[in-house]
Motif scaffolding. Structure first.
Motif, PDB file in Angstrom:
ATOM      1  N   ILE A  22       3.620  -1.771  -6.203  1.00  0.00           N
ATOM      2  CA  ILE A  22       3.032  -0.681  -6.979  1.00  0.00           C
ATOM      3  C   ILE A  22       1.589  -0.427  -6.529  1.00  0.00           C
ATOM      4  O   ILE A  22       1.171   0.727  -6.379  1.00  0.00           O
ATOM      5  N   CYS A  23       0.824  -1.502  -6.316  1.00  0.00           N
ATOM      6  CA  CYS A  23      -0.549  -1.334  -5.823  1.00  0.00           C
ATOM      7  C   CYS A  23      -0.546  -0.620  -4.472  1.00  0.00           C
ATOM      8  O   CYS A  23      -1.357   0.273  -4.222  1.00  0.00           O
ATOM      9  N   GLY A  24       0.378  -1.027  -3.609  1.00  0.00           N
ATOM     10  CA  GLY A  24       0.462  -0.405  -2.298  1.00  0.00           C
ATOM     11  C   GLY A  24       0.862   1.051  -2.381  1.00  0.00           C
ATOM     12  O   GLY A  24       0.399   1.878  -1.577  1.00  0.00           O
ATOM     13  N   LEU A  25       1.712   1.399  -3.345  1.00  0.00           N
ATOM     14  CA  LEU A  25       2.112   2.789  -3.519  1.00  0.00           C
ATOM     15  C   LEU A  25       0.927   3.657  -3.927  1.00  0.00           C
ATOM     16  O   LEU A  25       0.735   4.762  -3.402  1.00  0.00           O
ATOM     17  N   TRP A  26       0.102   3.167  -4.857  1.00  0.00           N
ATOM     18  CA  TRP A  26      -1.080   3.920  -5.274  1.00  0.00           C
ATOM     19  C   TRP A  26      -2.008   4.184  -4.092  1.00  0.00           C
ATOM     20  O   TRP A  26      -2.563   5.274  -3.948  1.00  0.00           O
ATOM     21  N   VAL A  27      -2.170   3.176  -3.267  1.00  0.00           N
ATOM     22  CA  VAL A  27      -3.074   3.298  -2.124  1.00  0.00           C
ATOM     23  C   VAL A  27      -2.603   4.381  -1.160  1.00  0.00           C
ATOM     24  O   VAL A  27      -3.410   5.095  -0.567  1.00  0.00           O
ATOM     25  N   GLU A  28      -1.299   4.522  -1.018  1.00  0.00           N
ATOM     26  CA  GLU A  28      -0.730   5.424  -0.010  1.00  0.00           C
ATOM     27  C   GLU A  28      -0.530   6.848  -0.525  1.00  0.00           C
ATOM     28  O   GLU A  28      -0.052   7.716   0.212  1.00  0.00           O
ATOM     29  N   LEU A  29      -0.910   7.128  -1.751  1.00  0.00           N
ATOM     30  CA  LEU A  29      -0.686   8.445  -2.337  1.00  0.00           C
ATOM     31  C   LEU A  29      -1.261   9.604  -1.513  1.00  0.00           C
ATOM     32  O   LEU A  29      -0.627  10.665  -1.435  1.00  0.00           O
ATOM     33  N   PRO A  30      -2.453   9.483  -0.919  1.00  0.00           N
ATOM     34  CA  PRO A  30      -2.957  10.617  -0.127  1.00  0.00           C
ATOM     35  C   PRO A  30      -2.019  11.058   0.988  1.00  0.00           C
ATOM     36  O   PRO A  30      -2.061  12.227   1.398  1.00  0.00           O
ATOM     37  N   LEU A  31      -1.173  10.161   1.503  1.00  0.00           N
ATOM     38  CA  LEU A  31      -0.209  10.553   2.521  1.00  0.00           C
ATOM     39  C   LEU A  31       1.101  11.042   1.925  1.00  0.00           C
ATOM     40  O   LEU A  31       1.803  11.859   2.531  1.00  0.00           O
ATOM     41  N   ILE A  32       1.460  10.537   0.734  1.00  0.00           N
ATOM     42  CA  ILE A  32       2.730  10.901   0.113  1.00  0.00           C
ATOM     43  C   ILE A  32       2.633  12.248  -0.601  1.00  0.00           C
ATOM     44  O   ILE A  32       3.547  13.075  -0.536  1.00  0.00           O
ATOM     45  N   VAL A  33       1.512  12.479  -1.288  1.00  0.00           N
ATOM     46  CA  VAL A  33       1.352  13.666  -2.126  1.00  0.00           C
ATOM     47  C   VAL A  33       1.615  14.977  -1.380  1.00  0.00           C
ATOM     48  O   VAL A  33       2.317  15.861  -1.902  1.00  0.00           O
TER      49      VAL A  33
END
Length: 442
Positions: A22-33
């Protein structure tokens, strides 16, 4: 001694797998969004999904309460870690529904780790519980370090005239100003898919650490009250449970509690403290992190913020540092706990106050303002992380079920913080975002 170090390493690696996905998902949001229709509303959806995923720890807690011994805790942990390994790689899918479903399932197993990983550490000596918490703190720091190398979320403030085309209007409807700057994200060095493969590798390491904690011949010597001395590999939980130790009251150990009511009052007090701390640190204050930091500039935001960005931030560093210090200095005094809670809460009030005043908080145009907000976030996370370790150590002495409820209260506190802040931030627009590249405050 060497085997003791090995067990510490294994406990830390096991703890690092608790929330790393979950922490890793938050970090990667700028690429996923940019790849999903929800855009930057996606973080709000994720917050709600994570709270809905609390059905996992609720089920485990109820099973332990009404049917003790029926639920195989070790099998649940194997399922949690294995499921993460299978799903974390495909979290970068482009379609919203599969992505949200995967986030929901991965959130269930992450939330359930709170009521399974922590009770499992009951099988080892008390000092390894603090090592576990160090590893849990690293579950936020390690993804942030990797994402920093990746370059996700790195913002550069550039003059608007360099990127705005002639047919575009100024963001506030006025003519373009040559002195107006806009944020621009830098491209990532490697893809989101590669990043999620790294997270999968961490979960594989976590699984290996858990297997070794169960079956390595040397680890059995670190189990409390170990009575099997024949040298054969055994499971820690097959040993006798550790004896219940006295709780603490007003900074002194109670060898013979005056009454059952008094003891239960202490337990309730501890659980209330735990719920309050997790509500503040896990969801409450992080919900307004950008509002409290962005007005002071991009650098202040990057040094202060937690999961939402990729840098090795002060908040991410403060957690494992506090847990590491607790390995050498652990005080079980309820008076000290109350004092630390008061100090941490006061710092939280300052942070919330700056968020409410956004985009013009105190000392917004001063370097001292940025320094104060960064230090406020550091000591806020540092102090309350130390409190969480103290609570876990005390509850460990109360037995396995106390640690199960410890994990359940952690999730309850997180849910209360999220439910309270979500409407204020996303529905009623109670907070106004600052601009990291410009300020209109005098």
């Amino acid at each position: 001694m060497a085997m003791s170090i090995l067990t510490h390493v294994l406990a830390g690696l096991f703890g690092m797998g608790s929330w790393v996905t979950i922490c890793g998902l938050w970090v990667e949001l700028p690429l996923i969004v940019p790849q999903v229709p929800e855009g930057w509303y996606l973080p709000s959806y994720i917050s709600i999904i994570v709270q809905l995923a609390n059905i996992g720890p609720l089920f485990v807690t109820l099973m332990h309460s009404f049917h003790p011994g029926m639920l195989n805790e070790t099998a649940v942990i194997y399922f949690i870690v294995g499921f993460r390994i299978l799903t974390v790689v495909v979290q970068g899918v482009e379609r919203s529904i599969p992505l949200l479903l995967l986030i929901f399932f991965i959130s269930i197993v992450d939330c359930t780790s709170s009521v399974t990983f922590l009770p499992f550490m009951m099988q080892l000596k008390a000092e390894y519980l603090m090592t576990y918490y160090v590893g849990e703190g690293l579950s936020g720091l390690v993804p942030a370090l990797v994402a920093m190398v990746q370059g996700v979320g790195v913002v550069e403030c550039v003059n608007a005239s360099q990127i705005l085309k002639s047919n575009e209007t100024h963001l506030n409807g006025s003519e373009r100003d040559a002195n107006y700057f806009v944020p621009r994200y830098q491209p990532a060095i490697f893809s989101a898919e590669a990043y999620f493969f790294f997270l999968m590798a961490i979960m594989v390491v976590c699984l290996v650490a858990f297997i070794l904690l169960n079956y390595h011949p040397a680890v059995k010597h670190e189990c409390p009250n170990n009575i099997n001395g024949n040298g054969d590999p055994i499971l820690c939980w097959k040993n006798k449970k550790s004896e219940r130790k006295p709780m603490m009251r007003f900074g002194k150990a109670i060898q013979k509690p005056r009454s059952t009511f008094g003891t239960w009052m202490q337990v309730i007090y501890i659980y209330i403290i735990l719920a309050w701390v997790t509500a503040l640190t896990n969801t409450g204050l992080p919900s307004v992190q950008s509002y409290s930091c962005l007005p002071y500039g991009d650098q202040a935001y990057h040094w202060s913020a937690g999961f939402e960005i990729n840098t090795p931030t002060m908040a991410n560093v403060a957690n494992p540092i506090a847990c590491f210090i607790s390995m050498f200095y652990t005080q079980r005094s309820l008076v000290l706990m109350g004092l630390l809670i008061s100090i941490g809460s006061l710092i939280g009030v300052y942070i919330m106050g700056m968020a409410v005043r956004s985009p013009c908080p105190l000392l917004v145009n001063e370097t001292s303002g940025a320094v104060i907000i960064v230090l406020a976030w550091f000591f806020f996370i540092f102090i309350l992380s130390y409190v969480k370790v103290i609570v876990a150590v005390i509850l460990r002495d109360e037995g396995h079920s106390a640690l199960v409820w410890c994990g359940a209260v952690v999730q309850l506190g997180s849910m209360l913080g999220a439910v309270t802040m979500f409407p204020l931030v996303n529905i009623y627009d109670f907070f106004t975002s600052g601009d990291p590249c410009n300020t209109n405050c005098l």
